[in-house]
Scaffold this active site. Structure first.
Site, PDB file in Angstrom:
ATOM      1  N   ARG A 181       4.520  -1.905  -1.668  1.00 37.67           N
ATOM      2  CA  ARG A 181       5.079  -1.881  -0.517  1.00 37.67           C
ATOM      3  C   ARG A 181       6.268  -3.019  -0.492  1.00 37.67           C
ATOM      4  O   ARG A 181       5.818  -4.139  -0.147  1.00 37.67           O
ATOM      5  CB  ARG A 181       4.041  -2.053   0.583  1.00 37.67           C
ATOM      6  CG  ARG A 181       3.494  -0.756   0.873  1.00 37.67           C
ATOM      7  CD  ARG A 181       2.423  -1.239   2.475  1.00 37.67           C
ATOM      8  NE  ARG A 181       1.827  -0.083   2.750  1.00 37.67           N
ATOM      9  CZ  ARG A 181       0.546   0.412   2.561  1.00 37.67           C
ATOM     10  NH1 ARG A 181      -0.437  -0.009   1.725  1.00 37.67           N
ATOM     11  NH2 ARG A 181      -0.034   1.531   3.181  1.00 37.67           N
ATOM     12  N   ARG A 241       8.268   1.397  -3.711  1.00 40.94           N
ATOM     13  CA  ARG A 241       9.027   2.206  -2.217  1.00 40.94           C
ATOM     14  C   ARG A 241       9.893   1.213  -1.830  1.00 40.94           C
ATOM     15  O   ARG A 241       9.789  -0.265  -1.651  1.00 40.94           O
ATOM     16  CB  ARG A 241       7.915   2.361  -1.301  1.00 40.94           C
ATOM     17  CG  ARG A 241       8.375   2.666  -0.026  1.00 40.94           C
ATOM     18  CD  ARG A 241       7.627   2.908   0.894  1.00 40.94           C
ATOM     19  NE  ARG A 241       6.648   1.878   1.577  1.00 40.94           N
ATOM     20  CZ  ARG A 241       5.758   1.959   2.664  1.00 40.94           C
ATOM     21  NH1 ARG A 241       5.311   3.269   2.813  1.00 40.94           N
ATOM     22  NH2 ARG A 241       5.242   1.045   3.077  1.00 40.94           N
ATOM     23  N   ARG A 267      -0.192   5.058  15.446  1.00 45.22           N
ATOM     24  CA  ARG A 267      -1.499   4.515  14.699  1.00 45.22           C
ATOM     25  C   ARG A 267      -1.844   3.131  14.999  1.00 45.22           C
ATOM     26  O   ARG A 267      -2.721   2.510  14.506  1.00 45.22           O
ATOM     27  CB  ARG A 267      -0.724   4.938  13.228  1.00 45.22           C
ATOM     28  CG  ARG A 267       0.482   3.975  12.841  1.00 45.22           C
ATOM     29  CD  ARG A 267       0.730   4.205  11.622  1.00 45.22           C
ATOM     30  NE  ARG A 267       0.418   3.291  10.413  1.00 45.22           N
ATOM     31  CZ  ARG A 267       1.102   3.241   9.214  1.00 45.22           C
ATOM     32  NH1 ARG A 267       1.973   3.986   8.917  1.00 45.22           N
ATOM     33  NH2 ARG A 267       0.643   2.104   8.416  1.00 45.22           N
ATOM     34  N   GLU A 319       5.982  11.811   5.228  1.00 41.81           N
ATOM     35  CA  GLU A 319       5.391  11.129   6.148  1.00 41.81           C
ATOM     36  C   GLU A 319       5.670  11.766   7.288  1.00 41.81           C
ATOM     37  O   GLU A 319       5.114  11.184   8.319  1.00 41.81           O
ATOM     38  CB  GLU A 319       6.089   9.530   6.156  1.00 41.81           C
ATOM     39  CG  GLU A 319       5.613   8.757   4.897  1.00 41.81           C
ATOM     40  CD  GLU A 319       6.149   7.528   5.138  1.00 41.81           C
ATOM     41  OE1 GLU A 319       5.268   6.598   5.275  1.00 41.81           O
ATOM     42  OE2 GLU A 319       7.146   7.159   4.908  1.00 41.81           O
ATOM     43  N   CYS A 326      -0.726   8.387  -1.086  1.00 42.43           N
ATOM     44  CA  CYS A 326      -1.027   7.053  -1.033  1.00 42.43           C
ATOM     45  C   CYS A 326      -1.276   6.614   0.326  1.00 42.43           C
ATOM     46  O   CYS A 326      -1.324   5.126   0.387  1.00 42.43           O
ATOM     47  CB  CYS A 326       0.465   6.334  -1.747  1.00 42.43           C
ATOM     48  SG  CYS A 326       1.663   6.689  -0.507  1.00 42.43           S
ATOM     49  N   HIS A 368      -3.609 -15.570   6.537  1.00 42.79           N
ATOM     50  CA  HIS A 368      -3.998 -16.023   4.996  1.00 42.79           C
ATOM     51  C   HIS A 368      -5.455 -16.252   4.697  1.00 42.79           C
ATOM     52  O   HIS A 368      -5.939 -16.116   3.333  1.00 42.79           O
ATOM     53  CB  HIS A 368      -2.891 -17.211   4.456  1.00 42.79           C
ATOM     54  CG  HIS A 368      -1.618 -16.889   4.260  1.00 42.79           C
ATOM     55  ND1 HIS A 368      -0.633 -17.284   4.831  1.00 42.79           N
ATOM     56  CD2 HIS A 368      -1.060 -15.662   3.611  1.00 42.79           C
ATOM     57  CE1 HIS A 368       0.458 -16.413   4.381  1.00 42.79           C
ATOM     58  NE2 HIS A 368       0.156 -15.687   3.682  1.00 42.79           N
ATOM     59  N   ASN A 379      -0.899   8.013   6.607  1.00 38.97           N
ATOM     60  CA  ASN A 379      -0.802   7.034   7.974  1.00 38.97           C
ATOM     61  C   ASN A 379       0.147   7.655   8.774  1.00 38.97           C
ATOM     62  O   ASN A 379      -0.286   7.825  10.201  1.00 38.97           O
ATOM     63  CB  ASN A 379      -0.979   5.710   7.589  1.00 38.97           C
ATOM     64  CG  ASN A 379      -1.629   5.330   6.215  1.00 38.97           C
ATOM     65  OD1 ASN A 379      -2.669   5.775   5.938  1.00 38.97           O
ATOM     66  ND2 ASN A 379      -1.342   4.302   5.573  1.00 38.97           N
ATOM     67  N   ASP A 380       1.200   7.660   8.508  1.00 42.66           N
ATOM     68  CA  ASP A 380       2.264   8.049   9.521  1.00 42.66           C
ATOM     69  C   ASP A 380       2.265   9.550   9.373  1.00 42.66           C
ATOM     70  O   ASP A 380       2.611  10.223  10.541  1.00 42.66           O
ATOM     71  CB  ASP A 380       3.940   7.917   8.619  1.00 42.66           C
ATOM     72  CG  ASP A 380       4.072   6.374   9.087  1.00 42.66           C
ATOM     73  OD1 ASP A 380       3.900   6.069  10.277  1.00 42.66           O
ATOM     74  OD2 ASP A 380       4.611   5.523   8.254  1.00 42.66           O
TER      75      ASP A 380
HETATM   76  C1  PEP Z   1       1.685   5.848   5.180  1.00 40.66           C
HETATM   77  O1  PEP Z   1       2.315   5.980   5.896  1.00 40.66           O
HETATM   78  O2  PEP Z   1       0.792   6.495   4.938  1.00 40.66           O
HETATM   79  C2  PEP Z   1       2.073   4.861   4.224  1.00 40.66           C
HETATM   80  C3  PEP Z   1       1.138   4.733   3.142  1.00 40.66           C
HETATM   81  O3  PEP Z   1       2.936   3.998   4.424  1.00 40.66           O
HETATM   82  P1  PEP Z   1       2.610   2.671   5.385  1.00 40.66           P
HETATM   83  O4  PEP Z   1       1.208   2.633   5.805  1.00 40.66           O
HETATM   84  O5  PEP Z   1       3.132   1.491   4.941  1.00 40.66           O
HETATM   85  O6  PEP Z   1       3.527   3.099   6.557  1.00 40.66           O
HETATM   86 MG    MG Z   2       4.274   5.071   6.185  1.00 34.58          MG
END
Ligand code: PEP
Ligand code: MG
Length: 549
Positions: free
Chosen positions: A294, A330, A463, A429, A500, A187, A452-453
Site C-alpha cells: 500500500r 499499488r 466500511r 474494488e 488482497c 505507534h 474490503n471496498d
Molecule cells: C480493499 O479494498 O480490499 C483493499 C485491499 O484496499 P484497501 O483496504 O487499502 O482500501
Molecule cells: Mg481498497
C-alpha cells in the site's frame, strides 16, 4: 476476577504478572520566564539535546526491534525540529511564559489538533506529539524521562505508552500491553504487532493500582483482559496458549512449502505490506511474494508529496528484500479514509464515493508520473509489478498506460535501467470493474480483488461505520458471485487474478477461492502459514459451489 475489554492489536495469548505504570507528573507552572530571548535559548538548547537522545533511541530501536521501529524515531526527530512546533512555542514565549510551560502547552494544543482529525492514522499521531514535546520539556527541566524496569516477565498496563517507552523495555521480560486509551493505529500498537506481543488498547478505564502484581491474561483474539482470573479461566487460557505454540511450531515447517491443495490445485500465498521494512516479516513467514504494497503510507507519513527519489529508495528496498520474488506495488490510494492534508482535497458529502486514488491523478497527472518513474526505476532491481486501485473503466487503464509509455521513453532517453515489460495490473474494488472484467482483461495484465471496498460498494455499506458492522458481510452471495464472474472473464483472457482484501484470510472461503481458480491470495504476515496449511488440506473435488453462491 475482573474483566476489561478493549481493542486487540495483536492476536495471541499473554499470561503473566500485571505491572501498572503511572507516568510521573512534572512540576510545570505558568510562571513568567526570564525574558523572551533567554527562554527561547533554553528551548533551542533543549531541542538539540532531545534530538541527540532520539538519535540514540533510533539506534537502540534498530538493534533491538527492527528498522520499522527505528523509523518511528526518525519521524520523532522530524517532529521535534518541526517549524509548526517552534512557532507554537514562540507564540507562548512572546506572552512571557517560561520555556517548559510554553513547550508543554504547544504540545497539548498540537496534539488536540491531531486527535480531532477524521483520519485514524493522523488521530493516532497525537500521542507522538506529546512524546516529542514532553521530551523537550524534560530537557529544559533537566529531568530524565521515566524509565520502566521489569524484573520478571510481565504484562504492562498504563494510560498509554509512548513509542520511546516501549522501545527501551526489556523484550525478554515484556509479555504484552494493556492501555486505557490509544488506538490500534498508534505507534505503540504498531510496535506491539512488530514484536508479536498480545496487547489490548483503549479499555476505557484505568486499571486500579491494587491489581499491581496480580496474574493477568490478555486475550488478543477477543480483546478481553482478565485480571486475577479464576482457576477455570486460567486453565483454559494456559491450554489455549500451549495449543497456539504447538500450532506455530507445526506451521513453521510450511515456510518453504508450496501452496497446493490435496488434488493438486496450485495457488500462491503472498503478503500485504505497508512499507519495505515489512518485507522482512513477509520473508520470515514464508510469503511467496508481496501481493499488495500500500504505497499511500509513504504519502500519509510525509508532510508534502514524496519525491521520486524517496519513492524509488522505498520501492527498490522492497524488491531487493524479496530477492527475486514478485512484488506488487499499488499506486497511491489517497482519499476517503486516507487523507493527507497537503493534497488539499475538498470536503465531500460522501468521501468513500468521492475523489480518490486514480481519480485524483487524472487532474494531477504529475502524481502518477512521479510514482511511475520511481516504480520503473525500481523495476531494474527485482520482479516488480504495478497495480492501480479504484478502476471502473478500460479508458482509465489506457490512460495509466499512456503515462507509463511517456515515463518509459523519458527513462530510455536518460539511459536509466528499467524493466520495459513491468506488468500493469488493476484492482477489482467496484461492482463496475467486476461486471466489465472481460473488457478490462483486454488492457490490464493482472487483477487483484480488493474485497474490503468491493463489499462496501456492493452492499452500500460504509466500511468505516461501526454501527453497520453487523451488515457488512463480505461472504454475501453478491460479493462472491462478482468475484467468480470476474475470475471467469479474466481466466478466459489468459490473465491471472488474486485477492488482497481481508477476505483472503477467511479460511472458511479458501476452498471456494481454490475452486474458482483464484491464482493468488495475499494476507498480512501472521496469516500466511495458516492459509498455506488450509490450502494444503483442501480437496476442491469435494467443493460444492452452490453452497457459496
Ligand atoms: C480493499 O479494498 O480490499 C483493499 C485491499 O484496499 P484497501 O483496504 O487499502 O482500501
Ligand atoms: Mg481498497
Amino acid at each position: 476476577m475482573q474483566v476489561f475489554e478493549g481493542k486487540s492489536v495483536f492476536e495471541g495469548i499473554a499470561i503473566g504478572k500485571l505491572r501498572i505504570f503511572r507516568h510521573e507528573k512534572r512540576d510545570v507552572t505558568d510562571a513568567q520566564g526570564e525574558g523572551f530571548e533567554a527562554e527561547k535559548a533554553k528551548f533551542i538548547a533543549a531541542r538539540e539535546k532531545a534530538v541527540g537522545i532520539l538519535r540514540k533511541l533510533c539506534d537502540a530501536a534498530l538493534q533491538n526491534v527492527g528498522s520499522d521501529s527505528a523509523e518511528i524515531f526518525e519521524m520523532h526527530i522530524m517532529m521535534t525540529e518541526d517549524l509548526d512546533l517552534e512557532d507554537a512555542v514562540t507564540e507562548n514565549l512572546t506572552q512571557g511564559y517560561n520555556a517548559a510551560y510554553a513547550v508543554e502547552q504547544a504540545g497539548f494544543s498540537l496534539s488536540q489538533i491531531f486527535s480531532s482529525m477524521d483520519d485514524a492514522y493522523m488521530k493516532a499521531r497525537s500521542v507522538d506529539i506529546l512524546d516529542v514535546s514532553g521530551r523537550i520539556r524534560d530537557c529544559i527541566l533537566g529531568v530524565e524521562q521515566d524509565a520502566i524496569t521489569l524484573t520478571e516477565p510481565s504484562v504492562l498496563a498504563a494510560s498509554d505508552f509512548t513509542p520511546s517507552e516501549v522501545v527501551q523495555l526489556d523484550k525478554q521480560k515484556l509479555l504484552g500491553f494493556v492501555t486505557t486509551f490509544g488506538s490500534d493505529n498508534s505507534h505503540t500498537a504498531i510496535l506491539a504487532r512488530t514484536m508479536a506481543l498480545p496487547s489490548v488498547v483503549n479499555i476505557g478505564v484505568s486499571v486500579s493500582q491494587e491489581f499491581d502484581g496480580c496474574t493477568v491474561v490478555v486475550d488478543g483474539f477477543t480483546g478481553k483482559v482478565y485480571v486475577d482470573p479464576d482457576q477455570k479461566t486460567l486453565d483454559a487460557y494456559t491450554k489455549k496458549q500451549r495449543d497456539l505454540a504447538e500450532e506455530r511450531e507445526r506451521l513453521a515447517v510450511l515456510k518453504n512449502a508450496e501452496s497446493v491443495s490435496l488434488d493438486g490445485v496450485k495457488t500462491f500465498v503472498y503478503c500485504n505490506v505497508g512499507k519495505s521494512a515489512d518485507c522482512d516479516l513477509a520473508n520470515e513467514n514464508g510469503a511467496e511474494g508481496i501481493g499488495l504494497f500500500r504505497s499511500e503510507f509513504l504519502y500519509l507519513e510525509a508532510s508534502d508529496y514524496p519525491s521520486e527519489e524517496v519513492q524509488f529508495a522505498e520501492y527498490r528496498a522492497a524488491v531487493e528484500k524479496m530477492q527475486g520474488k514478485p512484488v506488487v506495488i499499488r499506486t497511491m490510494d489517497i482519499g476517503a479514509d486516507k487523507q493527507a492534508a497537503y493534497f488539499q482535497l475538498p470536503k465531500e458529502e460522501n468521501p468513500a464515493l468521492g475523489y480518490r486514488s486514480v481519480r485524483i491523478c487524472f487532474d494531477r497527472p504529475q502524481i502518477m508520473k512521479t510514482q511511475l518513474r520511481a516504480l520503473y526505476r525500481a523495476s531494474a532491481y527485482g520482479k516488480l509489478s504495478v497495480m492501480v486501485p479504484m478502476i471502473i473503466s478500460a479508458d482509465e487503464v489506457r490512460w495509466v498506460r499512456s503515462v507509463a509509455d511517456e515515463v518509459k521513453s523519458e527513462l530510455k532517453k536518460e539511459g536509466v535501467a528499467f524493466d520495459a515489460e513491468m506488468p500493469i495490473g488493476i484492482m477489482i474494488e467496484t461492482p463496475a470493474a467486476a461486471m466489465i472484467a472481460d473488457e478490462l482483461a483486454e488492457v490490464a495484465d493482472f487483477f487483484s480483488v480488493g474485497t474490503n471496498d468491493l463489499t462496501q460498494y456492493t452492499l452500500a455499506i460504509d466500511r468505516q461505520n461501526q454501527n453497520l458492522e453487523k451488515f457488512y458481510n463480505s461472504r454475501h452471495k453478491a460479493v462472491l458471485r462478482l468475484i467468480k464472474r470476474a475470475a471467469d472473464c479474466i481466466h478466459a483472457k489468459g490473465k491471472w487474478i488474486g485477492i488482497c482484501g481481508e477476505l483472503a484470510r477467511d479460511f472458511g472461503l479458501t476452498e471456494f477461492f481454490l475452486k474458482i481458480g483464484i491464482d493468488e491470495l495475499s494476507v498480512s504476515p501472521p496469516y500466511i502459514l495458516k492459509l498455506r496449511d488450509t490450502v494444503q488440506k483442501t480437496d476442491t473435488r469435494k467443493v460444492d459451489l452452490s453452497h457459496y453462491i
